[in-house]
Design an enzyme around this catalytic site. Structure first.
Site, PDB file in Angstrom:
ATOM      1  N   ASP A  38       0.838  -1.196   0.000  1.00  0.00           N
ATOM      2  CA  ASP A  38       0.000   0.000   0.000  1.00  0.00           C
ATOM      3  C   ASP A  38       0.873   1.247   0.000  1.00  0.00           C
ATOM      4  O   ASP A  38       1.013   1.948   1.012  1.00  0.00           O
ATOM      5  CB  ASP A  38      -0.932  -0.003   1.209  1.00  0.00           C
ATOM      6  CG  ASP A  38      -1.928  -1.141   1.144  1.00  0.00           C
ATOM      7  OD1 ASP A  38      -2.148  -1.678   0.049  1.00  0.00           O
ATOM      8  OD2 ASP A  38      -2.478  -1.506   2.199  1.00  0.00           O
ATOM      9  N   HIS A  62      -3.165  -2.188  -4.134  1.00  0.00           N
ATOM     10  CA  HIS A  62      -4.334  -1.308  -4.207  1.00  0.00           C
ATOM     11  C   HIS A  62      -3.970  -0.271  -5.269  1.00  0.00           C
ATOM     12  O   HIS A  62      -3.484   0.816  -4.953  1.00  0.00           O
ATOM     13  CB  HIS A  62      -4.627  -0.639  -2.866  1.00  0.00           C
ATOM     14  CG  HIS A  62      -5.303  -1.529  -1.875  1.00  0.00           C
ATOM     15  ND1 HIS A  62      -4.855  -1.688  -0.581  1.00  0.00           N
ATOM     16  CD2 HIS A  62      -6.395  -2.326  -1.981  1.00  0.00           C
ATOM     17  CE1 HIS A  62      -5.635  -2.524   0.064  1.00  0.00           C
ATOM     18  NE2 HIS A  62      -6.577  -2.926  -0.766  1.00  0.00           N
ATOM     19  N   LYS A  93     -11.695  -5.468  -4.220  1.00  0.00           N
ATOM     20  CA  LYS A  93     -12.914  -5.617  -3.415  1.00  0.00           C
ATOM     21  C   LYS A  93     -14.143  -5.113  -4.171  1.00  0.00           C
ATOM     22  O   LYS A  93     -14.894  -4.248  -3.699  1.00  0.00           O
ATOM     23  CB  LYS A  93     -12.782  -4.898  -2.081  1.00  0.00           C
ATOM     24  CG  LYS A  93     -11.693  -5.455  -1.176  1.00  0.00           C
ATOM     25  CD  LYS A  93     -11.699  -4.753   0.192  1.00  0.00           C
ATOM     26  CE  LYS A  93     -10.640  -5.324   1.117  1.00  0.00           C
ATOM     27  NZ  LYS A  93      -9.281  -4.878   0.764  1.00  0.00           N
ATOM     28  N   PHE A  94     -14.379  -5.664  -5.354  1.00  0.00           N
ATOM     29  CA  PHE A  94     -15.555  -5.301  -6.134  1.00  0.00           C
ATOM     30  C   PHE A  94     -16.819  -5.502  -5.294  1.00  0.00           C
ATOM     31  O   PHE A  94     -16.924  -6.453  -4.530  1.00  0.00           O
ATOM     32  CB  PHE A  94     -15.646  -6.163  -7.391  1.00  0.00           C
ATOM     33  CG  PHE A  94     -14.586  -5.865  -8.412  1.00  0.00           C
ATOM     34  CD1 PHE A  94     -14.680  -4.755  -9.236  1.00  0.00           C
ATOM     35  CD2 PHE A  94     -13.486  -6.701  -8.549  1.00  0.00           C
ATOM     36  CE1 PHE A  94     -13.704  -4.478 -10.186  1.00  0.00           C
ATOM     37  CE2 PHE A  94     -12.506  -6.436  -9.507  1.00  0.00           C
ATOM     38  CZ  PHE A  94     -12.610  -5.326 -10.316  1.00  0.00           C
ATOM     39  N   ALA A  95     -17.789  -4.589  -5.472  1.00  0.00           N
ATOM     40  CA  ALA A  95     -18.974  -4.645  -4.610  1.00  0.00           C
ATOM     41  C   ALA A  95     -20.203  -4.060  -5.289  1.00  0.00           C
ATOM     42  O   ALA A  95     -21.071  -3.494  -4.627  1.00  0.00           O
ATOM     43  CB  ALA A  95     -18.707  -3.907  -3.299  1.00  0.00           C
ATOM     44  N   ILE A  97     -23.182  -4.272  -8.871  1.00  0.00           N
ATOM     45  CA  ILE A  97     -23.962  -5.218  -9.662  1.00  0.00           C
ATOM     46  C   ILE A  97     -23.118  -5.773 -10.811  1.00  0.00           C
ATOM     47  O   ILE A  97     -22.086  -5.203 -11.179  1.00  0.00           O
ATOM     48  CB  ILE A  97     -25.244  -4.574 -10.212  1.00  0.00           C
ATOM     49  CG1 ILE A  97     -24.896  -3.394 -11.130  1.00  0.00           C
ATOM     50  CG2 ILE A  97     -26.149  -4.132  -9.062  1.00  0.00           C
ATOM     51  CD1 ILE A  97     -26.094  -2.824 -11.867  1.00  0.00           C
ATOM     52  N   GLY A  98     -23.563  -6.874 -11.379  1.00  0.00           N
ATOM     53  CA  GLY A  98     -22.770  -7.601 -12.356  1.00  0.00           C
ATOM     54  C   GLY A  98     -22.299  -6.783 -13.536  1.00  0.00           C
ATOM     55  O   GLY A  98     -21.119  -6.844 -13.916  1.00  0.00           O
ATOM     56  N   THR A 100     -21.881  -3.556 -13.841  1.00  0.00           N
ATOM     57  CA  THR A 100     -20.916  -2.529 -13.442  1.00  0.00           C
ATOM     58  C   THR A 100     -19.546  -3.133 -13.173  1.00  0.00           C
ATOM     59  O   THR A 100     -18.523  -2.592 -13.617  1.00  0.00           O
ATOM     60  CB  THR A 100     -21.421  -1.783 -12.190  1.00  0.00           C
ATOM     61  OG1 THR A 100     -22.675  -1.168 -12.495  1.00  0.00           O
ATOM     62  CG2 THR A 100     -20.430  -0.725 -11.752  1.00  0.00           C
TER      63      THR A 100
END
Length: 262
Positions: A38, A62, A93-95, A97-98, A100
């Site tokens: 980092d 990151h 850390k994708f979070a 909707i599919g 996007t």
């Protein structure tokens, strides 16, 4: 149980080529250490990766904190990965909707899928997030980890959330190859997930900002996890990064040898 098998034995069980190659790399290099790099400049990231490269199996980035990111950084990191025999894990850390996450993974400034062997995702949006990432990553032989738990105090990633995450992972074993987790979960028939654990430290237990650290032996031997993720314990506060990486590599590997000898 996979916890008692060597990384090389386990590599033969994986259908995802990156997971297979990663386990083979760990055994070949005698390292289960991932560096959490980092740092905020291109030069610092390249310098750090080169110094610790001989001791790590995985460089965790990151990439969006690097102020002067460019394609040359990607080129240099992938060249260092080849030189030192490690893989790259963009801790995105994708979070979302599919649709996007498909765009976030494949496109934009970073084009993560083009260079990162492994990435990860939260399961808050549901299975669509895996489906979206899988459409991009699977043809490129990429793979993902799911965040089943986190190492910070007060995390909400626990209990039913963790259990549901593991259940969903079992439906996508060709692409979901493991978890960010604080301990190994009970295997079902055919399970052999890779467990990567942050919050590992040899010298202290907390940073006063919610991060909590555990000793490598506790993580690998007692809790059955596979990869120790270490950041500031290696390069923070003016430490000699190469010396500290070697120290963590030895601690993690010795704990693994002790575990499979049980």
């Amino acid at each position: 149980m996979s916890v008692s098998k060597s990384y090389l034995e386990r590599s033969k069980l994986h259908s995802n080529p990156t997971a297979k190659a990663f386990l083979e790399l760990m055994e070949r290099k005698k390292s289960n250490l991932s560096l959490a790099a980092d740092v905020t400049s291109k030069a610092a990231l390249i310098d750090l990766a080169d110094k610790v490269g001989p001791y790590i199996c995985l460089l965790k980035t990151h990439i969006d904190v690097v102020d002067d990111f460019d394609q040359d950084l990607v080129d240099q990191l992938t060249a260092l990965a080849k030189k030192h025999d490690f893989m790259i894990f963009e801790d995105r850390k994708f979070a979302d909707i599919g649709n996007t996450v498909k765009l976030q993974y494949s496109s934009g400034v970073y084009k993560i899928a083009s260079w990162s062997d492994i990435t990860n995702a939260h399961m808050v949006p549901g299975e669509g997030i895996i489906q979206g990432l899988r459409e991009v990553g699977l043809p490129l032989n990429r793979c993902i980890l799911l965040l089943a738990e986190m190492s910070s105090a007060g995390t909400l990633a626990k209990g039913d959330y963790t259990n549901t995450t593991v259940d969903i992972a079992r439906k996508y074993k060709d692409f979901v190859v493991g978890f960010i987790a604080m301990h190994r979960y009970e295997d079902q028939e055919g399970d052999d997930f890779i467990y990567m654990t942050p919050g590992v430290g040899l010298d202290q237990t907390t940073d006063g900002l919610g991060q909590q650290w555990k000793h490598p032996r506790e993580v690998v031997y007692n809790l059955g996890c596979d990869v120790i993720i270490v950041g500031r314990g290696i390069y923070g506060n003016g430490r000699d990064a190469a010396k500290e990486a070697k120290r963590y590599q030895e601690a993690g590997w010795n704990a693994y040898l002790e575990r499979i000898a049980k």
